[in-house]
Design a protein around this motif. Structure first.
Motif, PDB file in Angstrom:
ATOM      1  N   ALA A   1       0.844  -1.194   0.000  1.00  0.00           N
ATOM      2  CA  ALA A   1       0.000   0.000   0.000  1.00  0.00           C
ATOM      3  C   ALA A   1       0.881   1.247   0.000  1.00  0.00           C
ATOM      4  N   ASN A   2       1.443   1.580  -1.146  1.00  0.00           N
ATOM      5  CA  ASN A   2       2.208   2.816  -1.283  1.00  0.00           C
ATOM      6  C   ASN A   2       1.304   4.000  -1.606  1.00  0.00           C
ATOM      7  N   SER A   3       0.191   3.734  -2.269  1.00  0.00           N
ATOM      8  CA  SER A   3      -0.726   4.808  -2.660  1.00  0.00           C
ATOM      9  C   SER A   3      -1.558   5.250  -1.459  1.00  0.00           C
ATOM     10  N   SER A   4      -1.919   6.517  -1.454  1.00  0.00           N
ATOM     11  CA  SER A   4      -2.695   7.047  -0.330  1.00  0.00           C
ATOM     12  C   SER A   4      -4.071   6.398  -0.258  1.00  0.00           C
TER      13      SER A   4
ATOM     14  N   ARG B   1      -3.611   3.092   1.420  1.00  0.00           N
ATOM     15  CA  ARG B   1      -3.281   3.277   2.841  1.00  0.00           C
ATOM     16  C   ARG B   1      -4.529   3.628   3.637  1.00  0.00           C
ATOM     17  N   ASP B   2      -5.400   4.461   3.061  1.00  0.00           N
ATOM     18  CA  ASP B   2      -6.651   4.795   3.738  1.00  0.00           C
ATOM     19  C   ASP B   2      -7.529   3.557   3.899  1.00  0.00           C
ATOM     20  N   THR B   3      -7.553   2.713   2.866  1.00  0.00           N
ATOM     21  CA  THR B   3      -8.341   1.484   2.934  1.00  0.00           C
ATOM     22  C   THR B   3      -7.817   0.564   4.029  1.00  0.00           C
ATOM     23  N   LEU B   4      -6.507   0.411   4.106  1.00  0.00           N
ATOM     24  CA  LEU B   4      -5.902  -0.424   5.140  1.00  0.00           C
ATOM     25  C   LEU B   4      -6.181   0.125   6.531  1.00  0.00           C
ATOM     26  N   SER B   5      -6.095   1.431   6.677  1.00  0.00           N
ATOM     27  CA  SER B   5      -6.356   2.052   7.977  1.00  0.00           C
ATOM     28  C   SER B   5      -7.783   1.760   8.445  1.00  0.00           C
TER      29      SER B   5
ATOM     30  N   ARG C   1      -4.440   2.913  -8.163  1.00  0.00           N
ATOM     31  CA  ARG C   1      -3.318   2.663  -7.256  1.00  0.00           C
ATOM     32  C   ARG C   1      -2.020   2.575  -8.055  1.00  0.00           C
TER      33      ARG C   1
ATOM     34  N   ASP D   1       1.196   1.547  -6.561  1.00  0.00           N
ATOM     35  CA  ASP D   1       1.330   0.169  -6.081  1.00  0.00           C
ATOM     36  C   ASP D   1       1.659  -0.823  -7.196  1.00  0.00           C
TER      37      ASP D   1
ATOM     38  N   ASP E   1      -0.641  10.472  -6.681  1.00  0.00           N
ATOM     39  CA  ASP E   1      -1.421  11.012  -5.556  1.00  0.00           C
ATOM     40  C   ASP E   1      -1.663  12.519  -5.670  1.00  0.00           C
TER      41      ASP E   1
END
Length: 535
Positions: A233-236, A239-243, A405, A408, A487
């Motif tokens: 998850a390099n893309s913002s 990263r938001d999805t993972l969070s 993405r 990614d 991004d």
């Protein structure tokens, strides 16, 4: 002898009003916020455990008290001999308020009792952890033990009997020489001694090494799966999805995953399960499109022997399998309408009836459902039950497609390359610049799954040490006019302005030629140039 009733303790403190070094008894000291010390306590608890944290804090207090007495011994020996100076020093440092102090053997500190109020340590322990079952002023009792041991030149230890941290109205401590204590002291001595924390840390290190070995072994068994290295998850947007997924894992609510085929919905579902309180229980999955509608009910709810032709034995269904774990239902939009009502009843009642059976069996599971479509539209059109949708979609999470993405794509491609190399024994080290550009410009309608297949094919066909453009599928090599989006997304108006001005410059100011190249009317170009401030 000057005593503490006439000696101004503030004279021991000096500092530069313009800032910098603060000195107490001629030695540098630091000011710490009490809450910061509370947070340190929290960190020690979380990382080392209660016993090790108590050992560290007690020894910290002991060292503090010993050094204070040592400084007094060198510079103000008369103050060190005054039994009232130690408590006064304690209050000056902002640690406690002392309402009662008694020394029971002459004018010595061999056996003393003390009553405290406003203990900073008890206050912070309650703030961080709530009421304890035992006294918690470990740094303060360590300070008294170190101070008096250095002052007397003999081993003396302080024990706390009452504590605000465990719900008492005040803190009460008692200090005695080690030989004057009974068997009670043996429960406290380990926390004052260095070998205790060393032993605990050695034990923690051994456990960490053992856990590391287990992780290495687990990685070997999972090395063919992208999840073994975590989710890239390099893309913002990812990263938001993972969070959001990790936050969803901390609660037990049902989750609805929406996203295109191959975008990694099952991977996220497994992440939510693995980081949840149900991680020690099974993770089971089924797809509503992989089973014929006539057998779907049996697949989910199970069946009794003889319930239908071919049912030659009792069989437990999907919902009985987890036993406290997680059920992942793929393509739930394909679930027949009548099945949706039965699933809703199972969720509401917490029990399931097998096909051909009248017995209700209790079940315990968390559902993570996944759909390739926007189920809200299906609800509006009547293809999906609204009551079931709202029960399943307590937490909604949308998986971004790979074309959103772009950051990614290369890390994923390199991960798959390493995975294929290891599986096939090939020595392919990377991608050529032309291949990289091709990968970045492709739309990836099949998402991550398509990328994995493309890399697998390229590694199999590659004749050199890196993947070339000709190793990629012909469909990928067709020219694509899709721009690479990162991004730093910019407004469309700004992009249009820069493009129009670039074409105008390329046409060397020839407005008619620029309008022809841009396929717009000459008057439209004039209007845009005027808007951009070009005369």
């Amino acid at each position: 002898m000057e005593n503490t009733q006439t000696f101004d303790l503030r004279s021991l403190l000096s500092f530069n009003p313009e800032g910098g070094i603060i000195k107490f008894m001629g030695h540098r000291v630091l000011l710490f916020d009490a809450v910061a010390m509370g947070l340190l306590r929290r960190e020690l608890f979380d990382r080392l455990g209660v016993s090790a944290a108590r050992n560290v804090l007690t020894r910290l207090g002991y060292a503090h008290g010993w050094l204070a007495a040592d400084h007094l011994s060198a510079e103000w020996p008369d103050l060190l001999g005054d039994p009232r100076f130690g408590p006064a020093l304690h209050m000056l440092q902002g640690l406690v308020s002392i309402s009662e102090f008694n020394f029971n053997v002459g004018n010595e500190l061999h056996h003393t009792t003390c009553t405290w109020h406003d203990s900073y340590e008890a206050e912070q322990h309650v703030l961080q952890f709530g009421i304890s079952t035992e006294p918690v002023c470990w740094t303060l009792t360590g300070f008294i033990s170190g101070y008096t041991s250095r002052a007397l030149g003999r081993e003396l230890y302080c024990i706390e009997h009452k504590c605000v941290g465990k719900g008492d109205a005040y803190c009460s401590v008692e200090a005695r020489l080690i030989e004057d204590w009974g068997p009670e002291i043996h429960d406290h001595l380990p926390f004052f001694r260095e070998k205790t924390i060393d032993g605990i840390l050695e034990d923690v290190t051994a456990k960490l090494r053992k856990a590391e070995r287990r992780l290495i072994q687990l990685k070997k068994t999972l090395d063919t799966d992208i999840y073994s290295s975590g989710i890239i998850a390099n893309s913002s947007v990812m990263r938001d999805t993972l969070s959001l997924a990790k936050r969803a894992a901390k609660v037990d609510s049902f989750v609805m995953l929406t996203g295109e085929t191959g975008s990694g919905k099952e991977l996220i579902a497994r992440l939510i399960h693995d980081e949840s309180a149900r991680s020690s229980r099974p993770f089971v999955s089924a797809s509503c499109s992989a089973v014929s509608p006539s057998l779907l009910e049996s697949e989910f709810f199970g069946h009794a022997r003889g319930a239908f032709p071919g049912a030659d034995r009792d069989r437990a269904g999907l919902f009985e399998g987890p036993r406290g774990g997680t059920v992942f239902i793929e393509k739930i939009e394909e679930m027949p309408f009548e099945m949706q009502a039965k699933l809703l009843r199972v969720i509401q009642e917490g029990s399931v009836c097998r096909v051909g059976e009248a017995i209700s069996r209790p079940v315990d599971f968390r559902i993570i459902a996944a759909s390739n479509r926007d189920l809200e539209e299906d609800v509006k059109s009547g293809r999906f039950r609204s009551d079931l949708y709202y029960r399943l979609c307590v937490i909604g999470l949308t998986m971004p497609p790979l074309r959103q993405r772009v950051e990614d794509i290369l890390p994923l491609a390199r991960f798959f390359l390493a995975m294929m190399n290891k599986g096939s024994g090939r020595g392919v080290k990377g991608f050529s610049p032309a291949a990289v550009e091709c990968l970045l410009r492709h739309d990836w309608p099949g998402n991550v799954r398509e990328l994995q297949n493309v890399v697998e094919r390229a590694v199999a066909l590659c004749a050199g040490t890196r993947v070339e453009l000709e190793d990629l599928p012909h469909g990928l090599r067709k020219p694509s006019f899709r721009p690479v989006v990162h991004d730093d997304i910019r407004p469309l108006r700004e992009i249009e302005r820069k493009y129009v001005l670039a074409v105008f410059e390329l046409a060397k100011g020839d407005k008619k030629l620029a309008a022809t190249k841009l396929d717009i009317g000459l008057r439209t170009l004039y209007r845009k140039l005027e808007e951009y401030g070009v005369r």
